[in-house]
Enzyme design. Structure first.
Site, short mmCIF file in Angstrom:
data_model
loop_
_atom_site.label_atom_id
_atom_site.label_comp_id
_atom_site.label_asym_id
_atom_site.label_seq_id
_atom_site.Cartn_x
_atom_site.Cartn_y
_atom_site.Cartn_z
N ASP A 61 0.83 -1.20 0.00
CA ASP A 61 0.00 0.00 0.00
C ASP A 61 0.87 1.25 0.00
O ASP A 61 2.03 1.23 0.40
CB ASP A 61 -0.92 0.01 1.23
CG ASP A 61 -0.13 0.06 2.53
OD1 ASP A 61 0.78 -0.77 2.68
OD2 ASP A 61 -0.43 0.92 3.38
N GLU A 62 0.29 2.33 -0.44
CA GLU A 62 0.91 3.66 -0.36
C GLU A 62 2.35 3.67 -0.87
O GLU A 62 3.25 4.21 -0.22
CB GLU A 62 0.83 4.18 1.08
CG GLU A 62 -0.62 4.31 1.56
CD GLU A 62 -0.74 4.74 3.01
OE1 GLU A 62 -1.73 5.44 3.33
OE2 GLU A 62 0.13 4.38 3.82
N ALA A 63 2.53 3.07 -2.04
CA ALA A 63 3.86 3.10 -2.68
C ALA A 63 3.99 4.39 -3.48
O ALA A 63 3.93 4.41 -4.71
CB ALA A 63 4.02 1.88 -3.60
#
Length: 538
Positions: A345-347
């Site tokens: 997530d949230e790369a």
């Protein structure tokens, strides 16, 4: 700190997720009594006394009694899981400290027979059969199940049927219950990276989960802030990445949590999130992180609010994947579950896009978009995990970014309940956590929204089989073992900023300022007691 009191508050919070209908066939009233700590009389069982509400329940008016001296558990198979469960549940059932008259007659139950059709399985798993029946009779009662996991759920249900009255120290109505879970995955996420959670706290969480028939601990064990997992192959990760030497989960600790969970029929799925959320990894292995160029020319320079000096795994270096192969080959031996959570997530791509070597790599390899770089990273990581004969779960973010994820993966939807249909439409098995973020509770009536969050209401009937379950997520940016989870009118996020900016004179004319004699911070106590007052106030 009153640890028992603090845990009671945690238990109440976990009990909310129990209401999410993940095991229910219909809505049930909010439970009015706790399971273990009730100090007075236990109420006679009603349609709220068994959590979650069983699939079928027939209760008679006739009552029988139990006596701790003469009651025993019996099993038709030899199994350490059942033997240890019998010891736990005898303490749970016969908790009352009052003097009990030693009288035996025809209305006293002497045994609970637990008959398991299968063998003594060693570790809970995704497709385990948790169905059971309970038949409460006068002299000898009976639990039937196909597996030890179903037997554990039946023992929990049986324990919840017992009550205390003036006439009978321990009483139970003659009852027939048939039950099975609605979903395979009924999880709680605990974040031990933002704030370190002690072994005692984690085991208390597992105990509370067993009381509510949860079966998955999603252990978000590391993140940007700290790396408390003590690796066998890479001990330097925790040596440099943990908050302190005593804020570390050693191998014996991890094994202790897995064993504590196993004996309660709870799977432990660790999450090691990459390529983002990896700053703590870089404390000992800076070569794993991408050097960021804040102004486009200076290596390892930050652009605050956008990226730090180094962050997010470097996707173009072979050393990254060599490290991941070695690291996850350890993880799959330490954690026996068939799944590992890979995060993803949230790369955020800003650092990648600032790095001239990555831009050059993209041009050389005909990668037109940064999502192609993310796809490359995801493909290599998924290949590593698959080669280790392990299945994986990821957050929904890769799909949101246009990255293709193996259809063998389970996708966890967290951003919005409206995303559930989008993921299911792609044909993925799905876990829902959106709508059940315990750390985002305002402390008012959020429980009503939690209660009404029905996964099937967002998808077609033909897609329901793709929802494998749900999770209550307790992220720990504002959570630690001494804090309460019900905080008076504060959401636990950025409310302090509003408090700070609340300037009384901004609402009145200068000529009226002398009328403001002061102010008060109000701490109403609907969700406040001595276990969290000081932490909440100061």
């Amino acid at each position: 700190m009153d640890c028992q009191g603090g845990f009671k508050r945690l238990f109440k919070t976990l009990a909310l997720f129990y209401l999410f209908c993940l095991q229910l066939t219909s809505q049930v009233p909010f439970p009015r009594e706790m399971h273990k700590w009730l100090l007075g009389e236990r109420l006679a069982p009603s349609d709220t006394s068994v959590w979650p509400q069983p699939q079928s329940w027939q209760q008679m008016d006739a009552v029988t009694s139990l006596h701790p001296k003469h009651f025993k558990f019996k099993a038709n198979i030899k199994c350490d899981i059942l033997e240890k469960a019998f010891l736990r549940y005898k303490k749970l059932i016969f908790f009352h400290k009052q003097d009990i008259v030693d009288v035996i007659n025809e209305t006293v139950m002497t045994a609970l027979n637990v008959n398991v059709n299968g063998s003594c399985e060693s570790y809970p798993y995704f497709d385990m059969d948790e169905s059971y029946t309970v038949n409460v009779m006068n002299r000898q009662s009976l639990i039937r199940s196909n597996t030890v996991w179903g037997a554990l759920r039946g023992l929990e249900t049986f324990s919840q049927l017992i009550y205390v009255s003036k006439q009978r120290p321990y009483a139970v109505n003659l009852t027939v219950i048939g039950d099975f879970p609605r979903f395979k995955h009924r999880g709680v996420l605990i974040d031990s990276a933002r704030h370190f959670q002690t072994m005692k706290t984690l085991k208390q969480v597992l105990d509370a989960m067993s009381y509510n028939k949860f079966n998955v601990l999603h252990w978000h064990i590391v993140d940007d802030q700290s790396f408390p997992y003590q690796s066998i192959r890479f001990p330097e990760l925790s040596e440099k990445g943990a908050y302190s030497p005593d804020k570390v989960y050693r191998q014996a600790d991890v094994a202790g949590i897995i064993e504590h969970a196993r004996l309660r029929g709870i799977r432990v799925i660790p999450e090691f999130d990459t390529p983002g959320h990896t700053v703590s990894w870089g404390k000992s292995h800076p070569e794993l992180l991408t050097p960021c160029y804040g102004d486009g020319t200076m290596k390892e320079s930050a652009m605050y609010g956008v990226h730090t000096k180094r962050q997010i795994f470097n996707p173009i270096l072979n050393v990254t994947y060599t490290f991941l192969q070695r690291f996850f080959s350890e993880i799959v031996t330490v954690f026996p579950d068939e799944f590992v959570h890979l995060g993803m997530d949230e790369a955020y791509p800003a650092c990648w896009l600032s790095n001239p070597r990555i831009i050059k790599f993209m041009r050389k390899n005909n990668l037109d978009d940064i999502k192609d770089v993310q796809q490359m990273y995801a493909n290599k990581l998924m290949k590593i995990i698959t080669s280790l004969k392990t299945k994986f779960i990821v957050w929904q973010d890769p799909l949101d970014d246009g990255v293709k994820v193996s259809k063998d993966a389970i996708i966890e939807v967290w951003k919005s309940i409206n995303n559930l249909a989008e993921v299911v439409n792609m044909g993925y098995n799905t876990i829902l956590s959106a709508g059940w973020y315990l750390d985002l509770m305002s402390g008012n009536d959020d429980w009503q929204e939690f209660y009404m969050n029905e996964p099937f209401s967002y998808i077609r009937r033909s897609q329901q089989h793709l929802i494998v379950g749900g999770e209550a997520c307790l992220w720990a940016e504002y959570i630690e073992e001494t804090a309460g989870w019900y905080l008076d009118l504060m959401s636990g996020n950025d409310d302090w900023q509003e408090f700070y900016m609340n300037e009384p004179f901004s609402y009145i004319r200068r000529s009226q300022q002398h009328l403001i004699v002061g102010g008060e911070a109000c701490l109403w106590a609907e969700y406040i007691d001595e276990t969290n007052l000081q932490q909440r106030l100061w």
